[in-house]
Write an enzyme that holds these catalytic residues in place. Structure first.
Site, short mmCIF file in Angstrom:
data_model
loop_
_atom_site.label_atom_id
_atom_site.label_comp_id
_atom_site.label_asym_id
_atom_site.label_seq_id
_atom_site.Cartn_x
_atom_site.Cartn_y
_atom_site.Cartn_z
N GLU A 194 4.68 5.01 -10.83
CA GLU A 194 6.01 5.51 -10.50
C GLU A 194 6.25 6.89 -11.10
OE1 GLU A 194 7.90 4.31 -8.37
OE2 GLU A 194 7.54 2.17 -8.21
N GLU A 229 13.05 -7.51 2.34
CA GLU A 229 11.85 -7.17 1.58
C GLU A 229 10.63 -7.94 2.07
OE1 GLU A 229 10.37 -4.81 -1.80
OE2 GLU A 229 11.83 -4.69 -0.18
N ASP A 251 -0.49 -0.65 -0.19
CA ASP A 251 -0.11 0.33 0.83
C ASP A 251 -0.62 1.75 0.59
OD1 ASP A 251 1.56 0.38 -1.36
OD2 ASP A 251 3.42 0.54 -0.24
N GLU A 294 10.34 3.51 4.40
CA GLU A 294 9.08 3.43 5.16
C GLU A 294 9.29 3.41 6.68
OE1 GLU A 294 8.10 2.78 1.08
OE2 GLU A 294 9.65 1.82 2.32
#
EC number: 3.2.1.-
Length: 610
Positions: free
Chosen positions: A184, A433, A329, A452
């Site tokens: 992050e 989610e 991902d 996304e």
């Protein structure tokens, strides 16, 4: 008696046919994954075709005719988008951004995030260090301001961009007793600092000369300082795969876990690689590339797939699920984007091998998105060793994959997968989610304003220029305005059905969601008019494709000895396809629906819209 027998026979025939149609259409999606209808829609189609071979073509029947009834409705709704409406949506996206940004600056700065319901700032949860949902992201370093820097330029606000840069230079320090997730901190902070520095110092890319007098590479120095503080994560690990967290002042915590996810450890190469090439120090790219190679070497010999959680000391897979969503991902995304940026053939070989394994083992449904019979294509979660389905849910992060497919030239496949996620959005006004495709219901109900689906919508519009995607963007904008807007910003949806909210606005809402929505409707944005090409990082930061990033000031110390390039992977791999590759969409389809009405209606049915 004879007439009674005939009548009974007709009733039985009618009931049998009704039963078959009920099985086909009434029980929700079969998807052809977990069970098989002995007499399914496709066989029904063949039966009717055989019976009507001699009839005129216009009278022939197909099971897809069930989904074809309202095709004019789809054409009327999606096939055009007036310029006046586009301008209105552009303004709406800009207003959305500034409502969140201005309130963050008013009520939250210099804290990391805005609590949009209470109109307060939010920083790390120092009272509860185990609250990783908060502490992995918030490092007490004005996260939202930093993450938003290049969005200000995308919206054309040079003066506020310069003011924000000066605020970062004057107020931000990474010498903090904060334990953050390496991934992050890398994508949100390091990536934004590097992007803003490049845009400040290189007038060719892509907003012109936005620098100001007295700027002395301070953002680059901050990026370097942060990266040095992240380096301890790569030390004392037997595999070279980094620890998931570091304390910015003290290094890896003594109680740190030895498990990390594939995306978290394998999605550092873009930012670390650019930093290395900007400052001429190979250390950062070296450790990031070593982690990618280590993960790649752990893939299954049978399927070529990787798992989602690995032990960094033993190299054993703790999570054996392989999919396209959480934990996986951006690993795939950065294999390809690293190749685009740095031109390293190794990255492209790994990406193409991974992509082939994904197609072979995760993809279900008919072969072609826009032709033929069967269930629409869908990518499922499988066991990395056997390729067998592990569960019947997908998560919202997987909605990034159509955008990656666009970059790879697989526009047709991207259209179908995107349509599936858009159908879920239409049903709930958000993306849960996790969504269970077998039960047609959310498994995990919250939506934290993720970008996304918007990102893939934007990239598909750039590839096709089809007005359908402008309608998708408008639906998303209107849903966010209706369901997420609160007193001081936009709030996470706690429950996509009842629309209850949580008091949190994550930084990626301004950095990505608003940015992609604005760019979708802004045809004349400098990014679209620039002669120079660019990519977005996984956090949506603008990075130019620059020849200087393909030049190294050092020699590789370990080019192949760790086995990342298997002998079975040929060196003379064919060059990648044109990453825009709009010619894959036939000319006659560019001004109609990207997905035929019959297939669009089929997908809508399979997520429970009717």
């Amino acid at each position: 008696m004879q007439w009674r027998s005939i009548l009974v026979g007709l009733v039985v025939l009618r009931l049998s046919l009704s039963c078959m149609l009920w099985l086909a259409f009434g029980l929700g999606p079969s998807w052809g994954f977990n069970f098989h209808l002995g007499f399914n829609l496709h066989k029904l189609d063949l039966l009717f075709r055989e019976e009507k071979e001699t009839e005129p073509r216009d009278n022939s029947w197909s099971y897809l005719s069930f989904f074809d009834g309202n095709k004019d409705e789809y054409v009327r709704r999606y096939s055009s988008f007036p310029d006046t409406l586009k301008a209105k949506m552009k303004d709406m996206a800009k207003e959305m951004f500034y409502f969140g940004y201005d309130n963050y600056m008013k009520y939250a700065f210099p804290e990391d995030e805005l609590n949009p319901i209470d109109c307060e700032g939010r920083g790390p949860d120092v009272q509860n260090p185990s609250n990783i949902n908060i502490n992995d992201v918030l490092g007490n370093y004005s996260l939202t301001l930093i993450d938003t820097l290049d969005t200000l330029l995308v919206l054309g606000n040079v003066s506020e961009f310069q003011r924000a840069v000066k605020l970062v230079i004057d107020t931000v320090s990474f010498d903090k007793d904060s334990t953050v997730q390496v991934f992050e901190a890398n994508i949100r902070i390091l990536g934004s600092l590097i992007s803003a520095h490049i845009l400040l110092t290189d007038p060719k890319h892509p907003f012109g000369n936005v620098g100001f007098e007295g700027y002395d590479n301070e953002l680059l120095h901050l990026a370097h300082d942060l990266a040095v503080r992240l380096l301890p994560a790569f030390e004392n690990t037997s595999t070279g795969i980094p620890y998931p967290r570091v304390n910015l002042k003290n290094g890896v915590p003594l109680d740190s876990v030895n498990e990390t996810c594939t995306a978290g450890a394998g999605s550092l190469l873009v930012e670390f690689g650019i930093l290395s090439r900007l400052i001429g120090d190979s250390t950062f790219e070296w450790v990031a590339r070593r982690a990618v190679r280590a993960l790649w070497n752990l893939r299954s010999n049978e399927t070529g797939l990787l798992g989602n959680v690995v032990n960094i000391q033993t190299g054993q897979w703790v999570g054996k699920q392989s999919g396209l969503g959480a934990g996986m991902d951006s690993f795939y995304e950065y294999l390809f984007k690293s190749y685009i940026l740095f031109g390293e053939k190794e990255d492209y070989r790994m990406f193409t091998a991974a992509y082939e394994s994904i197609q072979n083992h995760m993809r279900r449904g008919r072969e072609s998105c826009n032709e033929g019979e069967g269930d629409p294509p869908l990518y499922v979660n499988v066991n990395m060793f056997s390729g067998e389905i592990m569960n019947t849910w997908i998560d919202s992060l997987q909605a990034f994959f159509p955008g990656l497919q666009v970059l790879n030239g697989d526009v047709d496949d991207a259209i179908c997968l995107h349509a599936f996620y858009y159908a879920i959005w239409k049903r709930f006004g958000a993306l849960p989610e996790r969504y269970n495709w077998q039960l047609q219901a959310p498994d995990v109900l919250f939506y934290p304003l993720r970008p996304e689906l918007v990102e893939s919508t934007y990239l598909l519009y750039q590839a096709t220029k089809n007005p359908f995607y402008l309608h998708v963007g408008m639906d998303i904008l209107q849903s966010l305005e209706k369901n997420a807007k609160v007193r001081c910003g936009y709030a996470t949806l706690h429950h996509v059905v009842d629309k209850s909210k949580e008091d949190r606005m994550e930084s990626f809402f301004l950095s990505e969601t608003c940015k992609y929505l604005y760019l979708l409707f802004d045809e004349d944005n400098p990014l679209h008019k620039s002669d120079n090409k660019y990519i977005f990082t996984t956090e949506g930061h603008v990075v130019p494709i620059d020849k200087r990033f393909r030049e190294k000031q050092w020699n590789d110390d370990f080019p192949c000895e760790e086995g990342a390039l298997a002998e079975s992977e040929p060196v003379n791999q064919p060059a990648p396809r044109n990453i825009s590759n709009c010619n894959r969409i036939p000319e006659e389809r560019r001004y109609t629906l990207p997905l035929k009405s019959v297939y669009m209606r089929q997908i809508d049915h399979m997520v429970g819209l009717f």
